[in-house]
Design a protein around this motif. Structure first.
Motif, short mmCIF file in Angstrom:
data_model
loop_
_atom_site.label_atom_id
_atom_site.label_comp_id
_atom_site.label_asym_id
_atom_site.label_seq_id
_atom_site.Cartn_x
_atom_site.Cartn_y
_atom_site.Cartn_z
N LEU A 64 -44.71 47.04 57.84
CA LEU A 64 -46.04 47.29 57.28
C LEU A 64 -46.26 48.77 56.98
O LEU A 64 -46.86 49.13 55.96
CB LEU A 64 -47.13 46.78 58.22
CG LEU A 64 -47.24 45.27 58.39
CD1 LEU A 64 -48.34 44.94 59.39
CD2 LEU A 64 -47.50 44.58 57.07
N VAL A 65 -45.77 49.63 57.87
CA VAL A 65 -45.97 51.06 57.69
C VAL A 65 -45.10 51.60 56.56
O VAL A 65 -45.56 52.40 55.73
CB VAL A 65 -45.70 51.82 59.01
CG1 VAL A 65 -45.66 53.32 58.79
CG2 VAL A 65 -46.75 51.46 60.04
N THR A 66 -43.85 51.15 56.49
CA THR A 66 -42.92 51.68 55.50
C THR A 66 -42.94 50.90 54.18
O THR A 66 -42.47 51.40 53.17
CB THR A 66 -41.48 51.68 56.03
OG1 THR A 66 -41.06 50.34 56.29
CG2 THR A 66 -41.36 52.53 57.28
N GLY A 67 -43.44 49.66 54.21
CA GLY A 67 -43.44 48.84 53.02
C GLY A 67 -42.07 48.29 52.65
O GLY A 67 -41.85 47.85 51.53
N ARG A 68 -41.14 48.31 53.59
CA ARG A 68 -39.76 47.84 53.34
C ARG A 68 -39.70 46.32 53.42
O ARG A 68 -39.90 45.73 54.47
CB ARG A 68 -38.79 48.45 54.34
CG ARG A 68 -38.81 49.96 54.42
CD ARG A 68 -37.78 50.66 53.63
NE ARG A 68 -36.52 49.99 53.53
CZ ARG A 68 -35.38 50.55 53.82
NH1 ARG A 68 -35.35 51.78 54.27
NH2 ARG A 68 -34.26 49.89 53.65
N ARG A 69 -39.42 45.69 52.29
CA ARG A 69 -39.40 44.23 52.20
C ARG A 69 -38.29 43.62 53.06
O ARG A 69 -38.49 42.59 53.69
CB ARG A 69 -39.25 43.80 50.75
CG ARG A 69 -39.29 42.30 50.57
CD ARG A 69 -39.08 41.94 49.11
NE ARG A 69 -38.79 40.54 48.99
CZ ARG A 69 -39.60 39.65 48.46
NH1 ARG A 69 -40.75 40.04 47.99
NH2 ARG A 69 -39.25 38.40 48.39
N GLU A 70 -37.10 44.25 53.10
CA GLU A 70 -36.00 43.67 53.87
C GLU A 70 -36.30 43.67 55.37
O GLU A 70 -35.91 42.75 56.08
CB GLU A 70 -34.68 44.38 53.57
CG GLU A 70 -34.64 45.87 53.81
CD GLU A 70 -35.18 46.71 52.65
OE1 GLU A 70 -35.21 47.93 52.79
OE2 GLU A 70 -35.58 46.15 51.61
#
Length: 139
Positions: A64-70
């Motif tokens: 959620l913080v980084t927005g990394r989908r993987e």
């Protein structure tokens, strides 16, 4: 509707479910773990629930913080495992037809399965929402 607010709120509720399940069922003695419900359950289920819950929460917050989908997709696997284990723990409230079955014990925080039912069925609904959020790029 602000997707981020709903997602953070449900993440916090997921943390509460993991914590309360550990506190309610994760006692040091086997008798403590088997006190509620009508069927006994393995203490390993509680340990799996707590461990997977902690790792999943950390991974989900990172996503959620980084927005990394993987990272979010990896955390979704943890959320689904956590939900299934929670439902297995909830199954302890199913009636037993054995002639040696013990009577229902009252729950220290209520008079039955209400809190567990609310938490674990709510967890499944939350995980469905998390899956929707992750697959529609609303992180």
């Amino acid at each position: 509707m602000e997707w981020a607010n709903v997602t953070w709120f449900l993440t916090a509720l997921g943390a509460v479910v993991v914590l309360l399940t550990h506190v309610r069922l994760g006692g040091d003695k086997a008798e403590t773990r088997r006190a509620s419900g009508v069927a006994s359950f393995s203490g390993a289920l509680v340990r799996i629930h707590t461990t997977v819950g902690f790792v999943t929460l950390v991974a989900w917050v990172v996503a959620l913080v980084t927005g990394r989908r993987e990272v979010a997709l990896g955390a979704l696997v943890g959320w689904w495992v956590l939900s299934v284990v929670g439902l297995l723990l909830l199954a302890r409230w199913l009636p037993s037809a054995s002639k040696h079955a013990k009577d229902k014990a009252t729950d220290a925080w209520g008079s039955g399965a209400g809190l567990s039912l609310l938490g674990h069925v709510g967890m499944v609904v939350g995980v469905v929402y998390f899956t929707y959020v992750a697959f529609t790029d609303r992180l």
